[in-house]
Design a protein around this motif. Sequence first.
Motif, PDB file in Angstrom:
ATOM      1  N   PRO A  42       0.808  -1.225   0.000  1.00 53.66           N
ATOM      2  CA  PRO A  42       0.000   0.000   0.000  1.00 53.66           C
ATOM      3  C   PRO A  42       0.844   1.280   0.000  1.00 53.66           C
ATOM      4  CG  PRO A  42       0.082  -0.909   2.205  1.00 53.66           C
ATOM      5  CD  PRO A  42       0.877  -1.841   1.351  1.00 53.66           C
ATOM      6  N   GLY A  43       1.645   1.472  -1.027  1.00 59.68           N
ATOM      7  CA  GLY A  43       2.497   2.653  -1.087  1.00 59.68           C
ATOM      8  C   GLY A  43       2.005   3.630  -2.126  1.00 59.68           C
ATOM      9  N   ILE A  44       2.794   4.657  -2.409  1.00 59.06           N
ATOM     10  CA  ILE A  44       2.347   5.662  -3.361  1.00 59.06           C
ATOM     11  C   ILE A  44       2.426   5.146  -4.790  1.00 59.06           C
ATOM     12  CG2 ILE A  44       2.889   7.629  -1.876  1.00 59.06           C
ATOM     13  CD1 ILE A  44       5.296   8.154  -3.686  1.00 59.06           C
ATOM     14  N   GLY A  45       3.184   4.096  -5.026  1.00 59.79           N
ATOM     15  CA  GLY A  45       3.257   3.509  -6.363  1.00 59.79           C
ATOM     16  C   GLY A  45       1.895   2.959  -6.757  1.00 59.79           C
ATOM     17  N   GLN A  46       1.309   2.237  -5.836  1.00 64.50           N
ATOM     18  CA  GLN A  46      -0.023   1.668  -6.090  1.00 64.50           C
ATOM     19  C   GLN A  46      -1.054   2.781  -6.272  1.00 64.50           C
ATOM     20  OE1 GLN A  46      -1.862  -0.577  -2.970  1.00 64.50           O
ATOM     21  NE2 GLN A  46      -1.789  -2.440  -4.209  1.00 64.50           N
ATOM     22  N   LEU A  47      -0.922   3.797  -5.411  1.00 67.49           N
ATOM     23  CA  LEU A  47      -1.805   4.961  -5.497  1.00 67.49           C
ATOM     24  C   LEU A  47      -1.710   5.586  -6.886  1.00 67.49           C
ATOM     25  CD1 LEU A  47      -3.612   6.790  -3.672  1.00 67.49           C
ATOM     26  CD2 LEU A  47      -1.582   8.195  -3.302  1.00 67.49           C
ATOM     27  N   ALA A  48      -0.474   5.734  -7.361  1.00 66.02           N
ATOM     28  CA  ALA A  48      -0.249   6.351  -8.666  1.00 66.02           C
ATOM     29  C   ALA A  48      -0.891   5.498  -9.763  1.00 66.02           C
ATOM     30  CB  ALA A  48       1.247   6.496  -8.927  1.00 66.02           C
ATOM     31  N   TRP A  49      -0.689   4.208  -9.658  1.00 64.58           N
ATOM     32  CA  TRP A  49      -1.212   3.281 -10.666  1.00 64.58           C
ATOM     33  C   TRP A  49      -2.731   3.428 -10.802  1.00 64.58           C
ATOM     34  CZ3 TRP A  49      -0.224   0.964 -14.773  1.00 64.58           C
ATOM     35  CH2 TRP A  49      -0.880  -0.200 -15.185  1.00 64.58           C
ATOM     36  N   GLN A  50      -3.406   3.432  -9.650  1.00 64.52           N
ATOM     37  CA  GLN A  50      -4.867   3.572  -9.675  1.00 64.52           C
ATOM     38  C   GLN A  50      -5.262   4.942 -10.218  1.00 64.52           C
ATOM     39  OE1 GLN A  50      -5.481   2.868  -5.554  1.00 64.52           O
ATOM     40  NE2 GLN A  50      -5.316   0.623  -5.741  1.00 64.52           N
ATOM     41  N   ALA A  51      -4.544   5.983  -9.796  1.00 65.34           N
ATOM     42  CA  ALA A  51      -4.901   7.335 -10.202  1.00 65.34           C
ATOM     43  C   ALA A  51      -4.727   7.521 -11.711  1.00 65.34           C
ATOM     44  CB  ALA A  51      -4.036   8.344  -9.445  1.00 65.34           C
ATOM     45  N   ILE A  52      -3.696   6.907 -12.267  1.00 65.87           N
ATOM     46  CA  ILE A  52      -3.460   7.054 -13.708  1.00 65.87           C
ATOM     47  C   ILE A  52      -4.600   6.404 -14.477  1.00 65.87           C
ATOM     48  CG2 ILE A  52      -1.966   6.361 -15.622  1.00 65.87           C
ATOM     49  CD1 ILE A  52       0.365   6.586 -13.560  1.00 65.87           C
TER      50      ILE A  52
END
Lengths: 306, 592
Positions: A256-266
């Motif tokens: 649950p890091g910002i990488g996953q956050l970025a992936w979903q947001a993109i």
Amino acid sequence: MPAYILRRLIQSALILLGVSFITFVLLYILPADPVRQIAGRSATAETVASIRSQLGLDKPFIVQYGTYLWNLLGGDLGRSYLQKTEVGTLLVSRLPATLLLMVAAIFCELLIGLTLGMIAALYRGRPLDNALMLGSFVSVSAPQFVVALLLLYVFAVKLGWFPIGGYGTFAHLVLPALTLGILGSGWYSRIMRSSMLDVLRADFIRTARAKGLNRTRVILAHALPNAILPVIAMVGIDIGMFMSGIVVVESVFGWPGIGQLAWQAIQRVDIPIIMGVTLVSACAIVIGNLLADLIAPLIDPRIRLR
Amino acid sequence: MTVAEPLLPALDSDRQDIVLSVRNLHVSARSEEGLVPLVQGLSFDLRRGEVLAIAGESGSGKSITSLACMGLLPQPAVRITEGSIRLGETELTDLPESQMRALRGARIAMIFQEPMTALNPVMSIGRQLIEAIRAHDPVSVSDARARALEAVRAVRLSQPEKRLEQFPHELSGGMRQRVMIAMAIALRPDVLIADEPTTALDVTVQREVLDLLRDLQRDLSTSVILITHDMGVVAEMADRVIIMRHGSTVESASTVDLFETPREDYTRDLLAAVPRIGGAAARAALKKQESLVRIEDVSVRFPIRQGVLGRIKAQVHAVEHVSLEIIRGETLSLVGESGCGKSTIAKALVGLVPYSGNIEINGKNLVRLNAAGRKALRRDLQIIFQDPMAALDARMTVGELIREPLAIHDIGTAEEQRARVYQLLERVDLSPAYYNRYPHQFSGGQRQRICIARALALEPQLIVCDESVAALDVSIQARILDLLRDLQKEMGVTYLFISHDMAVVENISDRVAVMYLGQIVEMGTREQVFGDPRHSYTKRLLAAVPVPDPRSPRAGLPRLTGDVPSPVWPLGAGPARQALVDVGGGHMVAPD
């Protein structure tokens, strides 16, 4: 030294400004429409227009960017279009996981890469060297998800040593960190090998041997500190590469890091989150480089910061 | 130490006196063509307290010999194939590495040529010394430090305590070489091998280091093997000499005998090629005194930026208010030690560094011309650098390299250019058949001839020779100097000759300008400067040059202390300007 750091911080602020501008332009000209994502396919034209004006997306580019910057100066990164939460809050909640993974992964890649690179240099031209360099080539060229899935299959599915995914304990950390570590170690082993070979040819190594020092001391006390210098600069640059790798690895391992956050947001064109993640990544790169430059003179007294 | 020393009775007193004995030594390198011999059948004995010089030109195997004695050959590529090296009663050639290590640095120590790179840059001087002592003597760090301090004092370094805390880059080349010597003598070795210990140093620094080595050698009665190419150094330092060539001994004799009655032709040639001050042939006076280059009040300063905004806080004053004139057809030499600004003047002259002041070539100022004019003027200006290998593009053939300037200036058809290259190759005594070869296939001297041919291609009026013969062996150096002189006679080309070597300068110059800290301190004809040096720096430079004559009395030079002052000044400040005064016949001298 304080003057140097101050100057670097001013430079960093300018870099971040540039990053924010370029990202904003790219997202602005992107053909995907965030409003459509929010409103859904069946929304009427009026609904779409009202959401658009609510989000301020109907204003000219300059006004949008200016507003964003102004809010940014006040510490406000905006609100996620879809989750309706503050981007700042989201990032703060996600950042510790990513930082933990990053530190662990850098530790892994340096440990693996530097050790193997040094061994390869010491066994230069022999079968061990060739095998290690072939291995580093494979690790550099392997896609992240392949390594991740391979490790998952062997250590989580077959052997059951580590959990398949998730976050929380040390055991959760091992496989994602190792994945990134193995991927990065290829570069480091190659840099370390060539740097070590250069240093081993240096005159001062001959001097150290002429003093009657034993091989271990010649290598660890004289060759290693000199050989490691180019690697330090590399770590600073590498953080950029790291941020891209982390997106994939966090998704595969459910980290649950910002990488996953970025992936979903993109995927959802959630512009405020994308902007936030980009700025945080840029910050990480800038800080990483600054740290690398500050550490270098501690090892090499010839380097003066001014 | 666990070295087994067999207690054999000595055969006779002479035998006992021999510290190092080399017998029929063969060293070979492995290559694609099989074993290449580097040293073949070398034998010598080194007696206690003796200085033995091994002299020879590059490739003679002298450095390989020293590495073989230290057990530091780059094995397995290079190794001893035959023969014996005995240190006292210990045979070194088949000694296991662990036992060899115990001897290295303790009983047999070495000083290397390059003081700039021979010390670990990231370790303090003190740690490097302490480490050397503790590798052989299990004493405490503080005891080792005390001994290190003693060694640093013994090599006459100022502020010894401070030196131990410093890092190599904070010391000058001469000081670093003293540190190397301190490290080598700290454990009182029986044998000290000095491999070209002063070659990389300025001549006045060389003088100090040679004096120091001789004093230490006498005080400690250490046996020294001095590896050198410099016959002047041999004459001043050695008791006996071995001349080596292509890996074999040519001649071995006492120093006086070798210099006075050399037996072998090679030795005679080698001695004849050594440039000597006062030995140069007279030069014909120029017919007309026509100015080619006028340098007026030229200064070159390099900024040092500091602070948050990177403002210029200080400047390196590389060249300070230099004025001089080069007469058409003459050779003007700029001499001085490293950092004195002589090369910077040359760079300003050819437009490679920005300067203040005025430089005119044929009445034209390079800076004020447009691109076409600049290109045309550059035709008349060529440089020959110090390192020919670095100055030649390794991926171009010799023919292409020499033809390139013709192509750039668009002179003649391709056929004519080719013919011109053949002609130039012949002129510098190279075969036209070399046209399609690459630079790495040539020797250093041949490469420098290629550079000369390239410089000549455009028939320039001025050639700047920046240390052009400094990297060459003396016999090759002498031939290149001859070639340069012949070319001048034939084509009337003018040379600006930049060198640190007083003997070479005396050999080739019409006029000489001596530089110190960016300024000219003395200038005049060769006879004036060498025959009647007036400035104290010129005198010191001349006195420091090793004389290739073992009987010449060694000039009792006062032991110099301290270093050359820094050329870095805060913004607005600068060194005092040296106004040159004519002391007669155009002999210009700065007041001391």
